[in-house]
Motif scaffolding. Sequence first.
Motif, PDB file in Angstrom:
ATOM      1  N   SER A 103       3.256 -14.728 -39.651  1.00 61.96           N
ATOM      2  CA  SER A 103       4.097 -15.695 -40.370  1.00 61.96           C
ATOM      3  C   SER A 103       5.455 -15.845 -39.701  1.00 61.96           C
ATOM      4  N   GLN A 106       4.913 -17.849 -36.311  1.00 59.70           N
ATOM      5  CA  GLN A 106       4.559 -19.270 -36.415  1.00 59.70           C
ATOM      6  C   GLN A 106       5.791 -20.165 -36.510  1.00 59.70           C
ATOM      7  N   ASN A 107       6.900 -19.591 -36.910  1.00 56.15           N
ATOM      8  CA  ASN A 107       8.139 -20.363 -36.989  1.00 56.15           C
ATOM      9  C   ASN A 107       8.880 -20.425 -35.661  1.00 56.15           C
ATOM     10  N   ALA A 114       1.515 -23.213 -33.918  1.00 60.95           N
ATOM     11  CA  ALA A 114       1.925 -22.732 -35.246  1.00 60.95           C
ATOM     12  C   ALA A 114       0.851 -23.020 -36.285  1.00 60.95           C
ATOM     13  N   GLY A 115       0.189 -24.202 -36.142  1.00 55.53           N
ATOM     14  CA  GLY A 115      -0.885 -24.531 -37.075  1.00 55.53           C
ATOM     15  C   GLY A 115      -2.042 -23.551 -36.984  1.00 55.53           C
ATOM     16  N   LYS A 116      -2.416 -23.162 -35.759  1.00 55.18           N
ATOM     17  CA  LYS A 116      -3.489 -22.186 -35.580  1.00 55.18           C
ATOM     18  C   LYS A 116      -3.109 -20.830 -36.171  1.00 55.18           C
ATOM     19  N   ILE A 117      -1.873 -20.431 -35.898  1.00 54.22           N
ATOM     20  CA  ILE A 117      -1.402 -19.149 -36.422  1.00 54.22           C
ATOM     21  C   ILE A 117      -1.387 -19.158 -37.942  1.00 54.22           C
ATOM     22  N   SER A 118      -0.920 -20.264 -38.503  1.00 57.54           N
ATOM     23  CA  SER A 118      -0.853 -20.394 -39.959  1.00 57.54           C
ATOM     24  C   SER A 118      -2.244 -20.275 -40.592  1.00 57.54           C
ATOM     25  N   GLY A 119      -3.231 -20.882 -39.937  1.00 56.50           N
ATOM     26  CA  GLY A 119      -4.596 -20.816 -40.462  1.00 56.50           C
ATOM     27  C   GLY A 119      -5.134 -19.396 -40.472  1.00 56.50           C
ATOM     28  N   ALA A 121      -3.299 -16.617 -40.490  1.00 53.93           N
ATOM     29  CA  ALA A 121      -2.521 -15.835 -41.460  1.00 53.93           C
ATOM     30  C   ALA A 121      -2.985 -16.119 -42.885  1.00 53.93           C
ATOM     31  N   ARG A 122      -3.268 -17.380 -43.181  1.00 50.95           N
ATOM     32  CA  ARG A 122      -3.727 -17.740 -44.525  1.00 50.95           C
ATOM     33  C   ARG A 122      -5.085 -17.099 -44.834  1.00 50.95           C
ATOM     34  N   LYS A 125      -4.691 -13.340 -45.233  1.00 52.96           N
ATOM     35  CA  LYS A 125      -4.021 -12.963 -46.478  1.00 52.96           C
ATOM     36  C   LYS A 125      -4.978 -12.943 -47.656  1.00 52.96           C
TER      37      LYS A 125
END
Length: 305
Positions: A103, A106-107, A114-119, A121-122, A125
């Motif tokens: 998280s 990704q910033n 960042a979109g790939k990382i966010s996916g 991480a989501r 989680k």
Amino acid sequence: MKNNCAEVVELRYYCTIKVHRLMCLELKKFIDRISEILPAIESARPRCTSGIQALCTLKIAMDKAKLLIQHCSESSKLFLAITTERIVSRCEKIQKTLVVSLSQIQNMVPLLLAGKISGIARDLKHTKFPLEPAEEEVGKVILVLLRQAIPVSNSVNDLELEAVRLAALTLKITSPSAVLIEKRSIKCLHDKATDTDPKKKILKWLFYLLRKYGEIIGRYQDHDSHMQCDETRADDFGTPEPPKEFKCPITMQVMHDPMIIASGKTFEQFWIERWFNEGNQTCPITHMKLDNLFMTPNSILKELI
């Protein structure tokens, strides 16, 4: 970066995970997903302290995940079973650290990355790391036996023997070679532990159980694997018939997904479901009306098959 971060541990053990396989494979799935984009993250990271720290934290957490999987591949099966809660705790800590570091990263990277990382991480989680109920139950049984502190003796104790038999069947310590491998794994852990480490006493006790009942386990399994040997006939090519207990009573074919019903009898899942779907509420063997139509996987028999 090599000066600040631990070197990535090579993961070679996931194919031989002994215990907690489902949990380890779920963890490995995320390690693989992160590894795929790690070069892009390293290339895109900002040259700032927070970015370097987040990436280091990510790599360290990945190494811990790989070491946990390696531990579940190399360690004693009995010790892994009785330390289930600790394994789960380690897994959850790794999960939390990975989510936080991803998280943060990704910033600090381009939008597409960042979109790939966010996916990842989501998904990470919200993922659950499943335990296998049979392994968890074996761990509890062995822990209960440990807490009873039965005096060391050369004579057979029924409580000890029953617990060891259950553990052996569930964890596949069911041959002389498997018992030997388990003994070596326990001894390796014992030798690595310090004299003040509480687990050293537990490992010594586990080794005592295997030394005491290992031969019985081997005889039991040999008998179980070759039951009815004198009664079965080989075909023209010398292939022996599988034991009757391995076959579904409806089709007389070896079962793939044995299920226990309320009568205590075991059937192949497909055929007993079909029996119930046709409106039957009795046991196909005893013909007695069943209190319920619940089915429970016969995991021990499935492993024997």
